[in-house]
Write an enzyme that holds these catalytic residues in place. Structure first.
Site, short mmCIF file in Angstrom:
data_model
loop_
_atom_site.label_atom_id
_atom_site.label_comp_id
_atom_site.label_asym_id
_atom_site.label_seq_id
_atom_site.Cartn_x
_atom_site.Cartn_y
_atom_site.Cartn_z
CB CYS A 99 -0.58 9.48 6.34
SG CYS A 99 -0.28 9.16 4.58
CB CYS B 109 -0.99 0.00 1.15
SG CYS B 109 -0.23 0.33 2.73
#
Ligand SMILES: Cc1ncc(COP(=O)(O)O)c(C=O)c1O
Ligand SMILES: Cc1ncc(COP(=O)(O)O)c(C=O)c1O
Lengths: 389, 129, 389, 129
Positions: free
Chosen positions: B107, B38
Site C-alpha cells: 500500500c 488487485c
C-alpha cells in the site's frame, strides 16, 4: 460500547453448558482413555458416550465416527486417506470450485502427487449442478467431495442428489458439513455420503476437536499415524474434554437447532432486505432461499471490504469479508470469483452470520450504522464518483 | 480494543480521520494508480505554486492501510518543493505511520507511485505550456 | 478407597491454574484468531503470547513454533513434512528401535512410499549410540529422528551429541521431546535440533494441543493443508483455549520443574530400591541414572502385566504395562524387546510414573501392596512353580 | 470403578476370586497349552472317577481374561462326564463369563484347548492301562 458478534460462521462462543460438561474432564476425570486402569477407563467411557450421541445424531454407527482435531483434519484425512487407499483403482477425484481451503489445498497437494482433480464450476448462486458431477465421472474416479453448505455465501449444495449419483457410479462421496453440522438436520443415509466432516467450534463446542464420519467398509488409510486409538484409524491421545464438549454441543443442537433456524432465518431475511433497501448498488451473494439460516453475504459496490470491517469494528460490530486485503494471498475470495463476481465487487463483500446469542437488536443496529459507513467510504472512493458522473 | 491486523495506532488514527479526502479543482497534477482487480486504487491530486506543493488531496478505494497511506502521503507532501516530494519513498510513508504489517507494505508502494505519477503529470503539463 | 494415580507418563491431570487460565477463552474471548475484528484479534493476541512463552522456554524464536493437536501430529508433521520437502535430495532417514509408535508407524508408512529407514538398535539400557548414528549416515540421508527420552523405560538419549553429528553431516535432526518438555531443561541450540515435538497434556496442560519447533530455514512441507494459519504451516482454526493452557503449563513448568525433578528422583529411587528388595526375580528396565526423574519401569518374572495392573487398580493404584495383553496387536512392547528382554519378561513389566500431585505416601503404599499381589499371582503361575522346583 | 477394558462383572469376579487354583496330585489328565511368547500359559488338571470329572484345577500365566476363563472352565467341567466336557466350546466359556472383549476371545480358545488336551491326556493314560 456495546459489542456485537456477527461472525458465527468463523467460530462460535462455547456454550456455557458445554463448558460445564467439559470441566470435570480436565482434572477430576483425568486419565488417558488408552490406559487400562480405572482413571483411563472413566475417560474412555466419556469418549464413547460422546461418540454415541454424535453417531445417533446423524444416523451413523458409533464405530463409524472418528474424532479429529477439527474440520481441516477431517477433510485432509478424508481426501488423502481415500486416495492413498484407492490409488490402484483410479487417480481422479471430483470437487467444486467453492470448497473450503482445506479441501482445495489438499487437492492441490494431491495434484503434485500425480492425482487428477476436476474442479466443477457453480452457477451464479454457488450451486453445483449434479448433472455436471455425473458427466465428470470417469472409470478412474475414486472420490467426489462436495461441501454441504458454503461457509462464505451460505449456499446449500444438492448433496443428497450428488450422493445418489456417486452411489450409482460406485464412487466414494465425501461432504464437508462443517457449516451445517448442528444447524441443519443431517442423516448420512439420506445424504448418501460415505464420509462427512464436522468441527465442534462451529456449533458452540470447543475449538480443536471435530470428527470424520466414515461409512463402514470404506477403504481409507490413516492420516495421523501412531498409536491404536480410534480402532487404529486416528492416533494421538484423545482430547477427552474436547470430545465431551463436542458431545454436549450436539445434544444442545439436537434440542434447539430447529427453533434457532426459524429465528435466524427471520433475522437473516430482515438484514438482507434492510441492506438491499438502504444501500444502493448492493447485492446479495449466494442463493436467496437455499442458504444457511444464519448467513448474510452482500457486496457493496465501489468500496472495499477491509475498510468496512474496520469501521464496523470501531462501532462494535464483528463480521468478515472476502476481500483480498484480509488474506495473505492478496487474492479475493475464490468463492466470490467462482459465482462470477468481478474482482472489485468481490473486494467489497461483507458476511454477517448470526447465532445462538444474537439479538434482533443486533440486526437493527447494523442496519443503522452500515449505511453511514458506506457513505463515508464511498465519499472517499474514486470508483463511486466516476460511476455517478 | 486490540490493534486490528497489527495496524499501528497512527495507521488507525489516519484511517479513522483521513486527512485531505477529496479532489482538487483544476489540479496541477493527478496521479492514478492501482486497479480494481488487485483491490487498491488511489487518485492523488496536487496543487503546485512556484514549485511548491501547496495542496494535496486523495480518493482511494482500498483497505485500511491504503486509506492511511493515502492520507499520510498527502500530509507529507504539503509544503514541499516538487524535488523534495520526489524524495519521499514508500518506506518514509510507512515509517511516518509507525510501520505497516508486512503484507500491507504494497500500500505504501502504491502511495509512492501515486505521488510520482502526480508529479510526472504536473511536469508534463508544465512542459506543454 | 484412596485412589493413587501413578501414570503421569500416559497423561497428567490439567493443573488448576492452567484451567483457570483457559476458562476465559471459551466464551469470553471467543473469536477466531484469523478474524480481522477485535474479537478475533484478542484471541490472536492470546495465541501469540503463549507462543512467546513457549519459544523463550526452549531458546527459540516465536516464528519457529507451530501449534499442533499433540505429539503425534508433531511427529507425523516433522517426518512427513521433511521427507516431502527433501525427497529430491535423498530418500533415507535414521531413527531408533525405541521410538514412540507415532514415529515408527509414520516411518513404516513412508517405507511404503519408497523411503529407506534405518532403525538403530539400542543397548540394554535403551540408549542409542551416537557412533552408530554417524555410521548410518549416507549421502542419501535427509533426516535423523531420535527421541529425547523414552516414554516407557524413561531412558534419556544423548540427543545433543547426535545433534552435533547431524549438524556436521548437514542432515536435519528431529527429536520427540514429548516426555521431557516441561520436565527437563531444553534449549534447541544446545541440543542441536532442527525440529522438536511436544504435547501439552504431558506437562499438566490440556489434551489435544502440542507444538512442533521448526528451526528457521528448515525445508518442510505442510502436513495439514488448508487455511493460512501459523504462517501457512498448519491449517485449521486455532485451539485458542488449548494453546493458552499450554502456555500457562509452560510458565508453571519453568518455575517448578527443577524442584519437582529433585523430589521425583528421590521417590523414583525409593520405589525402585523397594521393589527390587522386596520382590525376588524382579529387575529394573531402562538406564539406572540417565532416566526421567519420574519413571520406574520394572519386570516381575513369572507373571503377566495386565493381571498385575488389574490387581493394583482394585487396590486403587493406576499404572501401566508393556504387556501384549494390553495392546490390540498382542505383541509386547517393542521397547522392552529392543533392550533384549525375552517375551515372557516383557509381558511382566510395570511402569509407575509419578508427578506434581503425587505424595511420598503413594510410594509407600505401592511397596506395601505390590509384593502381596505378586505373591498371589505367582501362586497361580505355572512358570513360577517350575522354576522353583 | 468402571469396568476395566470392557470386562464383564463376571469376568472381574472370577479374576478377583479365581476358583480351583492349584494342582491335583496324581491327576487323571493334564492339559498344557500356550507359550510364554504370546503371553498366555494354561495348565489344567482333571480328576476323573467313573467317567465323571470330579475335580479340576488350574495354573495360569496370563491376563485377566486368561485367569477368568481358566477359573470358569474348571467350574464348568466339574460333575460332567468326559463326553459332556468335550462339548464345552470356547464360546460357552465366554458366555458363562457374560462375554469377553473381542481381543480377548483367544483366551477362551486357550481354555477350550486346555480342556481338550487334559481329556486327551486322560484318555491316553486310560488306553495305556
Ligand atoms: C466449510 C468449512 N470447512 C472446513 C473448515 C475448517 O474447520 P477447522 O477450522 O475446525 O479446521 C471450516 C471453518 O474453518 C469451514 O467453514
Ligand atoms: C514419547 C512420546 N511421543 C509422542 C506421544 C504422542 O503424544 P500425543 O498422544 O499427545 O499425540 C507420546 C504420548 O502419548 C509420547 O510419550
Amino acid at each position: 460500547m456495546k459489542r456485537i458478534y456477527m461472525d458465527y460462521a468463523a467460530t462460535t462462543p462455547t456454550d456455557p453448558e458445554v463448558i460445564k460438561a467439559m470441566t470435570p474432564y480436565f482434572n477430576e476425570i483425568c486419565g488417558n482413555p488408552s490406559s487400562l486402569h480405572s482413571f483411563g477407563q472413566e475417560a474412555k467411557h466419556a469418549v464413547e458416550e460422546a461418540r454415541g450421541v454424535i453417531a445417533l445424531f446423524i444416523g451413523a454407527g458409533g464405530d463409524e465416527i472418528v474424532f479429529t482435531s477439527g474440520g481441516t483434519e477431517g477433510n485432509n484425512y478424508a481426501l488423502k486417506g481415500v486416495v492413498n487407499a484407492n490409488i490402484e483403482r483410479g487417480n481422479h477425484i471430483i470437487t467444486s470450485s467453492v470448497e473450503h481451503h482445506c479441501v482445495t489445498e489438499t487437492c492441490k497437494f494431491l495434484e503434485t502427487r500425480g492425482l487428477k482433480v476436476t474442479y466443477l464450476p457453480v452457477d451464479k448462486y454457488g450451486v453445483v449442478d449434479p448433472e455436471e458431477v455425473k458427466k465428470a465421472i470417469t472409470d478412474k474416479t475414486i472420490l467426489i467431495s462436495i461441501m454441504h453448505a458454503n461457509n462464505e455465501i451460505g449456499t446449500i449444495e444438492p448433496v443428497a442428489e450428488i450422493g445418489k449419483i456417486a452411489k450409482e457410479a460406485g464412487v466414494y462421496f465425501h461432504t464437508d458439513a462443517v457449516q451445517t453440522f448442528g444447524h441443519l438436520p443431517i442423516n448420512v443415509d439420506e445424504l448418501n455420503v460415505d464420509l462427512l466432516s464436522a468441527s465442534a467450534h462451529k456449533l458452540y463446542g470447543p475449538k480443536g476437536v471435530g470428527m470424520l464420519y466414515i461409512r463402514k467398509g470404506t477403504r481409507i488409510k490413516s492420516f495421523m499415524h501412531g498409536g491404536d486409538q480410534e480402532n487404529g484409524r486416528r492416533a494421538s491421545t484423545h482430547n477427552v474434554s474436547g470430545i465431551v464438549g463436542f458431545g454436549k454441543a450436539v445434544e444442545l443442537a439436537k434440542e434447539s437447532m430447529e427453533n434457532e433456524a426459524v429465528i435466524q432465518t427471520k433475522w437473516r431475511d430482515k438484514l438482507i432486505k434492510g441492506i438491499l433497501d438502504k444501500i444502493e448498488s448492493s447485492r446479495l451473494n449466494g442463493h436467496p432461499v437455499k442458504r444457511l439460516p444464519n448467513n448474510v453475504n452482500v457486496s457493496v459496490e465501489y468500496i472495499e471490504g477491509e475498510s468496512m470491517i474496520l469501521n464496523l469494528d470501531m462501532e462494535g460490530v464483528a463480521c468478515s469479508t472476502g476481500s483480498a486485503c484480509t488474506s495473505s494471498s492478496l487474492e479475493p475470495s475464490h468463492v466470490l470469483l467462482a459465482i462470477g463476481l468481478p474482482h472489485e465487487i468481490a473486494h467489497g463483500s461483507l458476511r454477517f452470520t448470526v447465532g445462538r446469542f444474537s439479538k434482533e437488536y443486533d440486526i437493527d443496529y447494523v442496519l443503522e450504522i452500515l449505511p453511514k459507513i458506506v457513505s463515508k467510504l464511498r465519499a472517499m472512493s474514486p470508483l463511486y464518483k466516476k460511476e455517478k458522473i | 480494543m486490540v490493534d486490528i491486523k497489527n495496524y499501528s495506532e497512527k495507521v488507525m488514527e489516519h484511517f479513522k480521520n483521513p486527512r485531505n479526502v477529496g479532489e482538487i479543482d483544476n489540479p496541477s497534477g493527478i496521479g492514478k494508480v492501482g486497479n480494481p482487480i488487485c483491490g487498491d486504487i488511489m487518485e492523488l491530486y496536487i496543487k503546485v505554486e512556484g514549485n511548491v506543493i501547496v495542496d494535496a488531496k486523495f480518493k482511494t478505494f482500498g483497505c485500511g492501510a491504503a486509506i492511511a497511506t493515502s492520507s499520510m502521503v498527502t500530509e507529507l507532501v504539503k509544503g514541499k518543493t516538487v524535488e523534495e516530494a520526489l524524495q519521499i519513498s514508500n518506506k518514509a510513508v510507512a515509517e511516518a505511520l509507525g510501520g505497516l504489517p508486512p503484507i500491507k507494505m504494497h500500500c505504501s508502494v502504491l502511495a509512492e507511485q501515486a505521488l510520482t505519477s502526480a508529479i510526472e503529470d504536473y511536469k508534463k503539463k508544465q512542459g506543454n505550456k
